[in-house]
Design a protein around this motif. Structure first.
Motif, PDB file in Angstrom:
ATOM      1  N   THR A  66      37.409  47.846  46.998  1.00 54.05           N
ATOM      2  CA  THR A  66      38.556  47.408  46.674  1.00 54.05           C
ATOM      3  C   THR A  66      39.868  48.404  47.890  1.00 54.05           C
ATOM      4  OG1 THR A  66      39.459  47.665  44.858  1.00 54.05           O
ATOM      5  CG2 THR A  66      38.373  45.913  45.500  1.00 54.05           C
ATOM      6  N   THR A 103      33.882  44.656  46.264  1.00 50.78           N
ATOM      7  CA  THR A 103      35.157  43.163  46.365  1.00 50.78           C
ATOM      8  C   THR A 103      34.701  42.028  47.004  1.00 50.78           C
ATOM      9  OG1 THR A 103      34.395  44.561  48.934  1.00 50.78           O
ATOM     10  CG2 THR A 103      36.212  45.465  48.011  1.00 50.78           C
ATOM     11  N   ASP A 121      36.554  36.988  47.023  1.00 49.67           N
ATOM     12  CA  ASP A 121      36.049  37.899  46.447  1.00 49.67           C
ATOM     13  C   ASP A 121      35.696  37.844  44.401  1.00 49.67           C
ATOM     14  OD1 ASP A 121      37.937  36.876  45.392  1.00 49.67           O
ATOM     15  OD2 ASP A 121      39.524  38.724  44.563  1.00 49.67           O
TER      16      ASP A 121
END
Length: 154
Positions: A66, A103, A121
């Motif tokens: 992320t 992610t 996600d």
């Protein structure tokens, strides 16, 4: 992997050694499929090499986190699919491990750079129909690979 990244939060040299035989394209009953692993996708020659070896599809297992610019990765994959006229399926892990959040956002792109399917996600399975004959059609429409002049590249 051919290219190994050693940088903050990416300590790949602690786990991997660089491939000694480069990129591979496999003949399957469905067509020619190339494999480009994780960080290798950032090096344009990786996907280009698979395309030049006849791949109709390149599969990229990866582990995006992320902290990285996810939108840029999507554009990167779309542009490489279009420039190399090859479908790309990038599968990314999800969840947390050792303080890192992965992610997800797996994606399938056609040889024209269009997104066919995209995950979010969460852990999930995405299914996409890929017409591997599109690679040949795209290469005929815009013969980018044939028009290359490698003698002029540094």
């Amino acid at each position: 992997m051919v290219h190994i990244l050693q940088a903050e939060r990416f300590y790949e040299c602690d786990y991997y050694t660089p491939s000694q035989d480069g990129f591979h394209v496999f003949e399957t009953p469905f067509g020619k499929i190339g494999i480009v692993i994780c960080f290798d996708r950032h090096i344009p020659e990786s996907i280009r090499t698979c395309a030049l070896r006849g791949a109709n599809l390149v599969i990229i297992p990866t582990a995006n986190i992320t902290d990285e610019p996810l939108e840029m990765f999507l554009w990167e994959i779309r542009a490489q699919a279009m420039q190399n006229q090859v479908a790309i399926a990038m599968c990314n892990r999800v969840g947390k491990e050792s303080g890192v959040t992965f992610t997800g956002q797996s994606v399938v792109v056609d040889p024209y750079g269009n997104v066919i399917s995209k995950a979010d996600d969460r852990e999930q399975l995405i299914i996409a129909d890929i017409d591997l004959a599109q690679s040949a059609a795209a290469r005929k429409l815009r013969p980018f690979l044939e028009l290359r002049r490698p003698e002029w590249y540094a």
